[in-house]
Design a protein around this motif. Structure first.
Motif, PDB file in Angstrom:
ATOM      1  N   LEU A  59     -24.838  23.908  21.182  1.00  0.00           N
ATOM      2  CA  LEU A  59     -24.812  22.441  21.078  1.00  0.00           C
ATOM      3  C   LEU A  59     -26.164  21.813  21.433  1.00  0.00           C
ATOM      4  O   LEU A  59     -26.647  20.901  20.772  1.00  0.00           O
ATOM      5  CB  LEU A  59     -23.736  21.951  22.051  1.00  0.00           C
ATOM      6  N   ARG A  60     -26.774  22.343  22.490  1.00  0.00           N
ATOM      7  CA  ARG A  60     -28.016  21.745  22.983  1.00  0.00           C
ATOM      8  C   ARG A  60     -29.182  21.990  22.033  1.00  0.00           C
ATOM      9  O   ARG A  60     -30.219  21.338  22.114  1.00  0.00           O
ATOM     10  CB  ARG A  60     -28.326  22.324  24.377  1.00  0.00           C
ATOM     11  N   LEU A  81     -19.583  17.212  26.383  1.00  0.00           N
ATOM     12  CA  LEU A  81     -18.802  17.915  25.362  1.00  0.00           C
ATOM     13  C   LEU A  81     -18.489  19.352  25.785  1.00  0.00           C
ATOM     14  O   LEU A  81     -17.400  19.863  25.517  1.00  0.00           O
ATOM     15  CB  LEU A  81     -19.546  17.890  24.017  1.00  0.00           C
ATOM     16  N   GLU A  82     -19.441  19.961  26.461  1.00  0.00           N
ATOM     17  CA  GLU A  82     -19.216  21.329  26.939  1.00  0.00           C
ATOM     18  C   GLU A  82     -18.072  21.319  27.963  1.00  0.00           C
ATOM     19  O   GLU A  82     -17.174  22.176  27.932  1.00  0.00           O
ATOM     20  CB  GLU A  82     -20.509  21.865  27.574  1.00  0.00           C
ATOM     21  N   GLY A  83     -18.117  20.327  28.846  1.00  0.00           N
ATOM     22  CA  GLY A  83     -17.058  20.196  29.860  1.00  0.00           C
ATOM     23  C   GLY A  83     -15.701  19.975  29.198  1.00  0.00           C
ATOM     24  O   GLY A  83     -14.690  20.540  29.619  1.00  0.00           O
ATOM     25  N   PHE A  84     -15.711  19.168  28.134  1.00  0.00           N
ATOM     26  CA  PHE A  84     -14.450  18.878  27.439  1.00  0.00           C
ATOM     27  C   PHE A  84     -13.886  20.145  26.789  1.00  0.00           C
ATOM     28  O   PHE A  84     -12.705  20.459  26.924  1.00  0.00           O
ATOM     29  CB  PHE A  84     -14.703  17.805  26.370  1.00  0.00           C
ATOM     30  N   VAL A  85     -14.760  20.901  26.118  1.00  0.00           N
ATOM     31  CA  VAL A  85     -14.299  22.107  25.422  1.00  0.00           C
ATOM     32  C   VAL A  85     -13.850  23.167  26.431  1.00  0.00           C
ATOM     33  O   VAL A  85     -12.809  23.805  26.263  1.00  0.00           O
ATOM     34  CB  VAL A  85     -15.421  22.665  24.498  1.00  0.00           C
ATOM     35  N   LEU A  86     -14.616  23.337  27.496  1.00  0.00           N
ATOM     36  CA  LEU A  86     -14.300  24.394  28.469  1.00  0.00           C
ATOM     37  C   LEU A  86     -13.313  23.931  29.542  1.00  0.00           C
ATOM     38  O   LEU A  86     -12.880  24.718  30.384  1.00  0.00           O
ATOM     39  CB  LEU A  86     -15.583  24.899  29.144  1.00  0.00           C
ATOM     40  N   ALA A 119     -21.938  24.226  18.435  1.00  0.00           N
ATOM     41  CA  ALA A 119     -21.632  22.985  17.708  1.00  0.00           C
ATOM     42  C   ALA A 119     -20.283  23.135  17.007  1.00  0.00           C
ATOM     43  O   ALA A 119     -19.495  22.183  16.930  1.00  0.00           O
ATOM     44  CB  ALA A 119     -22.737  22.718  16.696  1.00  0.00           C
ATOM     45  N   GLY A 120     -20.023  24.338  16.518  1.00  0.00           N
ATOM     46  CA  GLY A 120     -18.767  24.589  15.804  1.00  0.00           C
ATOM     47  C   GLY A 120     -17.552  24.423  16.702  1.00  0.00           C
ATOM     48  O   GLY A 120     -16.508  23.919  16.268  1.00  0.00           O
ATOM     49  N   GLN A 121     -17.669  24.833  17.965  1.00  0.00           N
ATOM     50  CA  GLN A 121     -16.526  24.696  18.879  1.00  0.00           C
ATOM     51  C   GLN A 121     -16.162  23.236  19.084  1.00  0.00           C
ATOM     52  O   GLN A 121     -15.009  22.916  19.304  1.00  0.00           O
ATOM     53  CB  GLN A 121     -16.855  25.354  20.234  1.00  0.00           C
ATOM     54  N   ASN A 135     -14.416   7.930  22.901  1.00  0.00           N
ATOM     55  CA  ASN A 135     -13.776   7.905  24.222  1.00  0.00           C
ATOM     56  C   ASN A 135     -14.543   8.774  25.206  1.00  0.00           C
ATOM     57  O   ASN A 135     -14.650   8.450  26.382  1.00  0.00           O
ATOM     58  CB  ASN A 135     -12.331   8.414  24.137  1.00  0.00           C
ATOM     59  N   LEU A 136     -15.081   9.878  24.699  1.00  0.00           N
ATOM     60  CA  LEU A 136     -15.780  10.798  25.594  1.00  0.00           C
ATOM     61  C   LEU A 136     -17.192  10.321  25.932  1.00  0.00           C
ATOM     62  O   LEU A 136     -17.663  10.453  27.058  1.00  0.00           O
ATOM     63  CB  LEU A 136     -15.911  12.179  24.921  1.00  0.00           C
TER      64      LEU A 136
END
Ligand code: DGT
Ligand code: MG
Length: 577
Positions: A254-255, A268-273, A290-292, A307-308
């Motif tokens: 992502l970065r 976003l990383e926090g949200f996915v994980l 990015a795909g995740q 929202n995020l």
């Protein structure tokens, strides 16, 4: 492929009608140093800035040293690493400008954008489309790429049956998708662009520098795909449909996606994980792709991202920008090359000058600065392949690439902050024709400054400040404007700068454009390089044109409807002081 149950997911609209090249010079600072000291080329070389290696050459990289390594770590990995100080950026800037000029000179539409010192985007849509029209399908292997619309001799031969350099994507699928090579316009445009990219990389190599290049349909994809094969190589992203673009984007951390910063990554990383991410804001790390994010079951559209990411103080439009980037969509244009500033001005402020000798002295200092700036920005070396505007001129002379025609003096009385008075808006300006001796190559700078102060600026000052004393001058600004092309030989008039730059040859010149590095970098001085669309007044004293008003602050003429906005601009400037 989308996971099941995601039929409602709606991808942002994309446009594939452009062709963009992204050049990234290899280990840039290290290459600059190697060119100064060629014996370093075969040795592991690191360039030091503030205790770290800003970069290192590829010999060092093969030995395990990376960019931004600490000196101690670099030495541990490669004890014989040669370390050269890189604190002085001026040699890197000079090379950067030179190489930019080479690439820019090949642009037809002028869209050539620098990113930092060593990256350049070129929008080559028009050149590629033109050459696509010219292709002869019966002899594709012996094609000719035209680099000029008017001069058929400028160009190169190439084989239009295959790509030049590396291709990233599913070539088998692409082959199947296009029965007839000329049938798939996007495929052929990318193929042609790959040959142009190779040609341009070789032009850069003629200057002694190698680069990596990415070729695609937008800036984001071109930049990302160019990283696939480095150094001294190029990669075309062959992604002819949306799924192929998603597949390409999805694999990136992502970065690594330009435009997605550390804060967005962390959220976003926090949200996915589903856990709090605690990481240094400078870190480029990210364990999520990015795909995740793009295929996350709960992120079906940009409103979820809103929202995020849309908390207080967040950038406007951030979530839809991130949504587009995740899908490989980037409609931002390659910015047009800035060639010459439309005006150059230098000013300084004082705590009330009343003595004529003080005024003359300060005017001299400002004018000397202004002249230096004009020389840096508007004079160019007259090299052997110079555009011989005046063939009889001495080969050692330097050539004015643009000549301002107007000089303007602006003054303002001093208002002491303790007076508690409102800011003094009483700037007043007077303009006149810039005398031609300013462009003389036989007078010294001191002589030019001296004459300009005595013959031009002091008389303007007296007109602006008719009282014999008590001026209490708080600001002096000297500005040159109304750029025109240089004289066309002896007795020749001046040409319109727009006409001048239409000639591709002229674009070969390096206009010393410090775009992005700041024009007004002299402490205490201001320099204005804004597009000055209203600075059209000509002749002697500036006078108001029909339907326009003169700003009392800066002397610009501007349409009446724009006046309120312009005033607000100044008030922001003042409040920010
Ligand atoms: P490359 O493109 O991977 O072959 O290597 P470089 O060295 O060209 O790296 P690049 O393109 O990321 O950056 C261009 C130059 O900018 C590089 O030579 C050193 C400088 N630079 C880049 N990032 C940083 C940084 O974070 N800190 C410092 N001090 N300099 C940097
Ligand atoms: Mg680079």
């Amino acid at each position: 492929m989308e996971p099941p149950g995601h039929s409602k997911r709606k991808a942002p609209r994309r446009r594939d009608d452009r062709v963009i090249l992204h050049f990234d010079l290899d280990c840039f600072y290290a290459q600059c140093v190697e060119n100064q000291q060629p014996s370093l080329k075969t040795l592991p070389l690191g360039i030091r800035q503030k205790g770290i290696l800003a970069t290192c050459n590829y010999v060092a990289r093969r030995r395990g040293v990376g960019k931004l390594t600490t000196l101690a770590e670099a030495k541990r990995l490669c004890p014989d690493l040669v370390i050269v100080d890189g604190e002085d950026l001026s040699p890197f800037r000079d090379v950067s400008k030179r190489l930019y000029a080479v690439l820019r000179s090949h642009s037809w539409n002028g869209k050539a954008e620098r990113l930092g010192l060593d990256e350049i985007f070129l929008d080559v849509t028009d050149i590629v489309s033109y050459n696509l029209e010219l292709l002869n399908r019966s002899s594709l292997a012996h094609s000719y790429f035209c680099l000029s619309r008017t001069d058929p001799e400028q160009g190169f031969e190439f084989d239009a049956t295959s790509f030049s350099g590396c291709v990233h994507g599913d070539t088998n699928e692409a082959d199947a998708a296009r029965g007839d090579p000329l049938g798939d316009t996007l495929y052929m445009r990318l193929l042609l662009a790959s040959h142009l990219a190779k040609y341009l990389r070789l032009k850069i190599e003629d200057e002694g520098y190698t680069a990596a290049c990415g070729i695609s349909t937008n800036k984001l994809l071109a930049k990302l795909v160019g990283n696939k094969n480095k150094p001294q190589n190029q990669t075309t992203l062959l992604a002819l449909n949306e799924d192929a673009i998603f597949a390409f984007m999805d694999e990136h951390g992502l970065r690594k996606v330009p435009g997605i910063g550390s804060k967005v990554t962390r959220i976003l990383e926090g949200f996915v994980l589903e856990k709090e991410i605690d990481r240094d804001m400078h870190s480029m790390e990210c364990s999520v792709t990015a795909g995740q994010v793009r295929t996350h079951p709960l992120i079906q559209n940009p409103s979820v991202l809103d929202n995020l990411l849309g908390g207080r103080g967040s950038e406007r439009g951030l979530s839809s920008k991130v949504w587009r980037l995740l899908h490989g969509v980037d409609d931002t244009e390659v910015k047009p090359a800035r060639v010459v500033p439309t005006q150059i001005s230098i000013e300084d402020t004082y705590k009330g000058l009343n003595d004529v000798s003080e005024i003359r002295r300060e005017m001299g200092l400002i004018t000397a600065s202004l002249l230096r700036r004009m020389h840096a920005d508007l004079l160019d070396e007259d090299d052997s392949q110079a555009l011989t505007q005046n063939p009889s001129s001495s080969s050692s002379s330097r050539r004015w690439i643009a000549c301002p025609r107007t000089i303007r003096l602006t003054t303002r009385p001093y208002t002491a902050p303790a007076d508690g008075k409102p800011y003094n808006w009483a700037r007043a300006s007077r303009s006149t024709e810039l005398p031609s001796f300013v462009f003389s190559q036989s007078m010294t700078s001191e002589q030019i400054v001296g004459r300009l102060v005595v013959e031009t600026l002091m008389p303007l000052f007296q007109k602006l400040n008719p009282a014999p004393k008590g001026w209490n001058t708080g600001l002096i600004n000297v500005c040159v404007a109304n750029m025109a092309g240089p004289a066309t030989g002896q007795g020749g008039g001046v040409r319109d700068i727009g006409v001048m730059f239409r000639r591709q040859d002229d674009l070969l010149r390096e206009f010393r454009n410090d775009h992005g590095e700041g024009w007004g970098d002299e402490p205490g001085f201001a320099s204005d390089d804004d597009d000055n669309i209203w600075d059209e007044h000509r002749g002697q004293t500036a006078s108001q044109e029909e339907g326009s008003e003169q700003c009392p602050l800066c002397g610009h003429f501007l349409p009446s409807f724009a006046f309120a906005a312009h005033e607000r601009f100044h008030s922001m400037e003042i409040n920010g002081d």
